[in-house]
Write a protein that holds these residues in place. Sequence first.
Motif, PDB file in Angstrom:
ATOM      1  N   TYR A 106      22.557  33.879  16.651  1.00  0.00           N
ATOM      2  CA  TYR A 106      22.721  35.330  16.822  1.00  0.00           C
ATOM      3  C   TYR A 106      21.825  35.866  17.948  1.00  0.00           C
ATOM      4  O   TYR A 106      21.226  36.934  17.837  1.00  0.00           O
ATOM      5  N   HIS A 107      21.755  35.099  19.026  1.00  0.00           N
ATOM      6  CA  HIS A 107      20.892  35.477  20.143  1.00  0.00           C
ATOM      7  C   HIS A 107      21.535  36.560  21.015  1.00  0.00           C
ATOM      8  O   HIS A 107      20.850  37.463  21.484  1.00  0.00           O
ATOM      9  N   PHE A 108      22.851  36.491  21.213  1.00  0.00           N
ATOM     10  CA  PHE A 108      23.522  37.408  22.130  1.00  0.00           C
ATOM     11  C   PHE A 108      23.980  38.665  21.398  1.00  0.00           C
ATOM     12  O   PHE A 108      24.505  38.590  20.282  1.00  0.00           O
ATOM     13  N   ALA A 109      23.788  39.819  22.041  1.00  0.00           N
ATOM     14  CA  ALA A 109      24.301  41.082  21.507  1.00  0.00           C
ATOM     15  C   ALA A 109      25.782  41.217  21.860  1.00  0.00           C
ATOM     16  O   ALA A 109      26.267  40.618  22.817  1.00  0.00           O
ATOM     17  N   PHE A 110      26.482  42.026  21.079  1.00  0.00           N
ATOM     18  CA  PHE A 110      27.920  42.186  21.314  1.00  0.00           C
ATOM     19  C   PHE A 110      28.184  42.871  22.653  1.00  0.00           C
ATOM     20  O   PHE A 110      29.189  42.597  23.307  1.00  0.00           O
ATOM     21  N   ASP A 111      27.264  43.751  23.069  1.00  0.00           N
ATOM     22  CA  ASP A 111      27.401  44.383  24.395  1.00  0.00           C
ATOM     23  C   ASP A 111      27.383  43.331  25.496  1.00  0.00           C
ATOM     24  O   ASP A 111      28.083  43.451  26.510  1.00  0.00           O
ATOM     25  N   THR A 112      26.557  42.306  25.307  1.00  0.00           N
ATOM     26  CA  THR A 112      26.500  41.203  26.265  1.00  0.00           C
ATOM     27  C   THR A 112      27.841  40.479  26.328  1.00  0.00           C
ATOM     28  O   THR A 112      28.317  40.109  27.408  1.00  0.00           O
ATOM     29  N   PHE A 113      28.439  40.281  25.168  1.00  0.00           N
ATOM     30  CA  PHE A 113      29.739  39.609  25.093  1.00  0.00           C
ATOM     31  C   PHE A 113      30.799  40.403  25.847  1.00  0.00           C
ATOM     32  O   PHE A 113      31.605  39.838  26.602  1.00  0.00           O
ATOM     33  N   LYS A 114      30.806  41.734  25.672  1.00  0.00           N
ATOM     34  CA  LYS A 114      31.791  42.562  26.381  1.00  0.00           C
ATOM     35  C   LYS A 114      31.571  42.513  27.888  1.00  0.00           C
ATOM     36  O   LYS A 114      32.538  42.486  28.664  1.00  0.00           O
ATOM     37  N   LEU A 115      30.296  42.497  28.299  1.00  0.00           N
ATOM     38  CA  LEU A 115      29.993  42.412  29.729  1.00  0.00           C
ATOM     39  C   LEU A 115      30.462  41.073  30.300  1.00  0.00           C
ATOM     40  O   LEU A 115      31.003  41.023  31.410  1.00  0.00           O
ATOM     41  N   LEU A 116      30.265  39.998  29.560  1.00  0.00           N
ATOM     42  CA  LEU A 116      30.704  38.679  30.025  1.00  0.00           C
ATOM     43  C   LEU A 116      32.219  38.658  30.208  1.00  0.00           C
ATOM     44  O   LEU A 116      32.727  38.099  31.190  1.00  0.00           O
ATOM     45  N   GLN A 117      32.958  39.260  29.281  1.00  0.00           N
ATOM     46  CA  GLN A 117      34.412  39.323  29.421  1.00  0.00           C
ATOM     47  C   GLN A 117      34.807  40.046  30.714  1.00  0.00           C
ATOM     48  O   GLN A 117      35.684  39.583  31.448  1.00  0.00           O
ATOM     49  N   SER A 118      34.145  41.170  30.967  1.00  0.00           N
ATOM     50  CA  SER A 118      34.447  41.925  32.182  1.00  0.00           C
ATOM     51  C   SER A 118      34.119  41.108  33.423  1.00  0.00           C
ATOM     52  O   SER A 118      34.889  41.082  34.388  1.00  0.00           O
ATOM     53  N   LEU A 119      32.993  40.419  33.392  1.00  0.00           N
ATOM     54  CA  LEU A 119      32.551  39.618  34.535  1.00  0.00           C
ATOM     55  C   LEU A 119      33.549  38.494  34.823  1.00  0.00           C
ATOM     56  O   LEU A 119      33.947  38.270  35.973  1.00  0.00           O
ATOM     57  N   ILE A 120      33.976  37.792  33.790  1.00  0.00           N
ATOM     58  CA  ILE A 120      34.918  36.668  33.969  1.00  0.00           C
ATOM     59  C   ILE A 120      36.280  37.188  34.406  1.00  0.00           C
ATOM     60  O   ILE A 120      36.961  36.588  35.248  1.00  0.00           O
ATOM     61  N   HIS A 121      36.688  38.336  33.841  1.00  0.00           N
ATOM     62  CA  HIS A 121      37.978  38.927  34.219  1.00  0.00           C
ATOM     63  C   HIS A 121      38.003  39.251  35.719  1.00  0.00           C
ATOM     64  O   HIS A 121      38.998  38.981  36.400  1.00  0.00           O
ATOM     65  N   HIS A 122      36.900  39.817  36.223  1.00  0.00           N
ATOM     66  CA  HIS A 122      36.822  40.148  37.646  1.00  0.00           C
ATOM     67  C   HIS A 122      36.700  38.906  38.521  1.00  0.00           C
ATOM     68  O   HIS A 122      37.053  38.944  39.701  1.00  0.00           O
ATOM     69  N   SER A 123      36.208  37.814  37.957  1.00  0.00           N
ATOM     70  CA  SER A 123      35.902  36.633  38.757  1.00  0.00           C
ATOM     71  C   SER A 123      37.029  35.607  38.790  1.00  0.00           C
ATOM     72  O   SER A 123      37.084  34.784  39.704  1.00  0.00           O
ATOM     73  N   THR A 124      37.906  35.632  37.784  1.00  0.00           N
ATOM     74  CA  THR A 124      38.906  34.558  37.645  1.00  0.00           C
ATOM     75  C   THR A 124      39.785  34.431  38.880  1.00  0.00           C
ATOM     76  O   THR A 124      40.029  33.320  39.369  1.00  0.00           O
ATOM     77  N   LEU A 125      40.297  35.547  39.390  1.00  0.00           N
ATOM     78  CA  LEU A 125      41.173  35.503  40.559  1.00  0.00           C
ATOM     79  C   LEU A 125      40.433  34.900  41.751  1.00  0.00           C
ATOM     80  O   LEU A 125      40.983  34.061  42.481  1.00  0.00           O
ATOM     81  N   ALA A 126      39.163  35.305  41.928  1.00  0.00           N
ATOM     82  CA  ALA A 126      38.391  34.774  43.044  1.00  0.00           C
ATOM     83  C   ALA A 126      38.134  33.284  42.875  1.00  0.00           C
ATOM     84  O   ALA A 126      38.195  32.515  43.838  1.00  0.00           O
ATOM     85  N   PHE A 127      37.847  32.862  41.615  1.00  0.00           N
ATOM     86  CA  PHE A 127      37.672  31.425  41.351  1.00  0.00           C
ATOM     87  C   PHE A 127      38.919  30.654  41.753  1.00  0.00           C
ATOM     88  O   PHE A 127      38.864  29.634  42.447  1.00  0.00           O
ATOM     89  N   THR A 128      40.055  31.152  41.281  1.00  0.00           N
ATOM     90  CA  THR A 128      41.323  30.458  41.522  1.00  0.00           C
ATOM     91  C   THR A 128      41.617  30.381  43.017  1.00  0.00           C
ATOM     92  O   THR A 128      41.996  29.317  43.537  1.00  0.00           O
TER      93      THR A 128
END
Length: 630
Positions: free
Chosen positions: A433-455
């Motif tokens: 239980y180290h990560f806060a749920f706000d952190t989880f939501k931020l990670l989703q946003s970060l990966i969503h913005h990054s996926t197209l660039a990764f690809t």
Amino acid sequence: MEELLEREIILELKSRFFDLISTGGLSFSFSEVLSQMMAILKELLKVDEIDFYGCLEWKQGMLLEATTRLSTNDEVIGSFPACLVSELAEKPYSFIKYPESMPQYELLLVLAANEKPKGLFGFQFTGGSLTRLSDGFFNKLSFECNVFIEKARSLADTMEEEKRYKQLFRVTKKFHSTMDMDAVLGEIISTLREVYPSFTYYLLLSHDHKGYGGLPVKDLEYDSDNLTAMQSYVSGQIQFEDSVTEKNSIMYAPLKGKQGVYGVLQVIAPNSLVFPQNEVEFIKLLANTAGSALENAKLYEQSRKLIADLQLINETSHQLNTSLRLTDTMKFICGQIIKSFNAQEVGFIMLDEDHDDYSVLQGSTSFFFSKDASSYILRIAKRIKQEMEPLFIGDISSDRDDASLHFHSIMGVPMIQSGELKGFALVMHEEPYHFAFDTFKLLQSLIHHSTLAFTNSMLREELEKMVVTDHLTKLYSRGYLDDKMNLSMLEDQQGTFILIDIDNFKSVNDQYGHQVGDEVLIQLARHIAKNIRGTDIGARWGGEELAIYLPGAPLDTGVMIANRLVEKVEKNTDPNVTVSCGVSTWIRGQEDTTKTVFKRADQALYLAKGSGKNKVVVQNEEQSCFSDKV
């Protein structure tokens, strides 16, 4: 004559009492005023000793508060005598001569307010001095003492209240000068300890905390047995709880802001059946002020975090849009996640087209390239492929028997492009239980913005690789090898070149056909790829000839790899073929070029082919050679 003397005593008494209050020499601590008052009474009435007992409601008795004696032991004087209570009920101010219930005194001077006893003076007279004063005098004396005590109490309370509100003003200034929650909470406790040193305090907070530097902070549990505290938190109103057995009274003041309640201040008043009403208003104001300050600090923290989150996404997007290589970009993103999320391991896992196999992108933390990582990757990959949803796992070991897992807190976010699952990001920490749920939501946003660039970056690098890669063998082209060798001869200290030829390759094509011949070339290319480092270069030289360049490697290393390759090909090709290898090297300081290195390797290969094939030959400038038949 006696009446005149009594009048003079009363006038002198009133004058001295007035001087006590008007001089302003005292701090108006009630105990100090009381001591001065008793000294005056002792002097004017010519008594031996005077004791003052204050009313102690929770014991229905009286406590010795002050005395003119040099030394005494504080003790509680039983319950109120019945005769005393009955007499007090009849008249507001009274005295009792020679009380049977308190025989140590010749006179009791009773203090009362609103027909309730507030205390009494006990007088010990010398000889018959008591008899020389009339009952009327004692009635006046009782009246004047009552009036003075009430005035002194009122004045002391007023000055104490002024002092408290000055403290409240000072605290409010401090509250509004800081946005640190620890500082706000510390100031609350510090002020209460200063104003009410005998009280006990606790901060019952509704949000996660990390101890707050030793302050008396407790979690406000929603399933707590302390229903009164929860009622104060839910209703936002002050609540009281009185305990006869514990001999205390507890006040619960909500720490309330405009947007909600952030906790409850618990104040415990000892030796009181009812919480002192004159303290309630001050504590209420302090709690309300603290609630507003906590809310401001909380909002400030949230705004700072939001700004940091936006900066993280902006910096990452900027980095993805630069022309850096994918590996460099991945290292940057992993570093940002570790710093911003306080993560220990960050990996980006790519899935193949059938989602049956995976690969770890370079730039992920080193753990994901170890064998231990496979259990985490396979477990998360299975769930993501099934659910196609992000995973937020507080403790991965809680839902399985395997308690040996090192990392417990896990966040997994799928990388989806055009509705197709490309892979997923995996962020881990060893603490549950180290990560806060706000952190989880931020990670989703970060990966969503990054996926197209990764690809896009991966496609670009794949396209670049196709330009410099042989279509059949998937090894590098001859031109790419030439460029890398030229660069190496400028930057490295040495290097080794291996030229490889398939023995009797024409007969393979004649016997099995060109399609099988191509398959033999592919098998040889796979053996080369498996036996060289990531920094080494395997290339198609031309026709059935392949080549390996080992930047920075000495000759011995090249010979070892060539011998290993000869052995592997002879044992692991279908149809079975053999290869011959020519090896050459260069060392900084010697007059050498890529052409001379190629030429020596080609001469060595010619010798290997002409001396029995299926061997490794090293050729130098003097044309001396040695061979090593595997």
